[in-house]
Scaffold this motif. Structure first.
Motif, short mmCIF file in Angstrom:
data_model
loop_
_atom_site.label_atom_id
_atom_site.label_comp_id
_atom_site.label_asym_id
_atom_site.label_seq_id
_atom_site.Cartn_x
_atom_site.Cartn_y
_atom_site.Cartn_z
N MET A 1 0.85 -1.20 0.00
CA MET A 1 0.00 0.00 0.00
C MET A 1 0.88 1.25 0.00
O MET A 1 0.58 2.23 -0.69
CB MET A 1 -0.92 0.00 1.23
CG MET A 1 -2.03 -1.02 1.15
SD MET A 1 -3.04 -0.97 2.65
CE MET A 1 -4.22 -2.29 2.32
N GLU B 1 -2.13 -2.66 -6.11
CA GLU B 1 -2.75 -1.36 -6.43
C GLU B 1 -4.17 -1.32 -5.90
O GLU B 1 -4.88 -2.33 -5.91
CB GLU B 1 -2.75 -1.18 -7.95
CG GLU B 1 -3.15 0.21 -8.35
CD GLU B 1 -2.91 0.50 -9.84
OE1 GLU B 1 -3.17 1.64 -10.23
OE2 GLU B 1 -2.48 -0.40 -10.58
N TRP B 2 -4.57 -0.13 -5.43
CA TRP B 2 -5.93 0.05 -4.93
C TRP B 2 -6.59 1.19 -5.71
O TRP B 2 -5.90 2.11 -6.16
CB TRP B 2 -5.90 0.34 -3.42
CG TRP B 2 -5.60 -0.91 -2.64
CD1 TRP B 2 -6.50 -1.73 -2.05
CD2 TRP B 2 -4.30 -1.51 -2.42
NE1 TRP B 2 -5.87 -2.81 -1.46
CE2 TRP B 2 -4.51 -2.70 -1.67
CE3 TRP B 2 -2.99 -1.18 -2.77
CZ2 TRP B 2 -3.48 -3.55 -1.28
CZ3 TRP B 2 -1.95 -2.01 -2.38
CH2 TRP B 2 -2.19 -3.18 -1.65
N ASP C 1 2.15 1.89 -3.43
CA ASP C 1 1.07 2.39 -4.30
C ASP C 1 0.82 3.88 -4.04
O ASP C 1 0.67 4.68 -4.96
CB ASP C 1 -0.19 1.56 -4.05
CG ASP C 1 -1.27 1.82 -5.09
OD1 ASP C 1 -0.92 2.06 -6.28
OD2 ASP C 1 -2.46 1.79 -4.74
N ALA D 1 -7.85 1.61 -0.13
CA ALA D 1 -6.69 1.00 0.54
C ALA D 1 -6.93 0.94 2.05
O ALA D 1 -6.72 -0.10 2.68
CB ALA D 1 -5.42 1.80 0.23
#
Ligand code: FEO
Length: 173
Positions: A27, A79-80, A30, A86
């Motif tokens: 996270m 990836e969010w 990202d 996230a």
């Protein structure tokens, strides 16, 4: 001496904590890629906390005369779709970890393993905080997600999070 069933369950939780570190680091990457350095830093600190949790299990297994089994760590998502997605995934994950800790506690009760029960008290309390923090930040991020200046301010606030591994958990085993 650890019973085989408790040892296996503790090793499984060690793996869950290592995966947690992997997930939050993913996270963080990202967020960094999407130019949100405050959230990236917040998640990176979260990953460090998870490493500290893993280290507690690692040390406890060894202190009890058990065998540490470092199992393969699953690949996390990379990836969010949005910052709040996230944080929501983080909350879902923390709820899962709470469930794992409770199941582990049940095993220690069934096996009449009192040291493991006492050891897990810290984690039971920690999970209450982990869920509350995830929820709080998830809400905060969601509120400003469509407002660039609001998002900038919350990202800046996230950057102030600090964590001292040694102060919090003592020197590495
Ligand atoms: Fe190790 Fe976030 O629980």
């Amino acid at each position: 001496m650890l019973k085989a069933r408790v040892e296996e369950a503790l090793n499984q939780q060690l793996n869950e904590e290592l995966f947690s570190a992997y997930l939050y680091q993913a996270m963080s990457a990202d967020f960094q890629r999407k130019n949100l350095p405050g959230f990236a830093s917040w998640m990176s600190i979260q990953a460090q906390e998870e490493m500290a949790h893993a280290r507690k299990f690692y040390k406890f297994i060894l202190d009890r005369g058990g065998k540490v089994q470092l199992k393969a760590i699953a690949q996390p998502q990379a990836e969010w779709s949005s910052p709040s997605a996230a944080f929501a995934a983080g909350l879902t994950h923390e709820r899962h970890i709470s469930e794992c800790i409770h199941n582990l506690y049940a095993v220690s009760e069934e096996e009449r393993d009192y040291p493991t029960r006492v050891f897990l008290h810290w984690f039971i309390e920690e999970q209450v905080e982990e869920e509350a923090t995830s929820e709080e930040w998830g809400e905060k991020v969601k509120r400003v997600e469509n407002d660039p200046s609001g998002l900038f301010a919350v990202d800046k606030e996230a950057a102030t999070r600090t964590f001292d591994l040694v102060l919090a958990f003592g020197p590495a085993a």
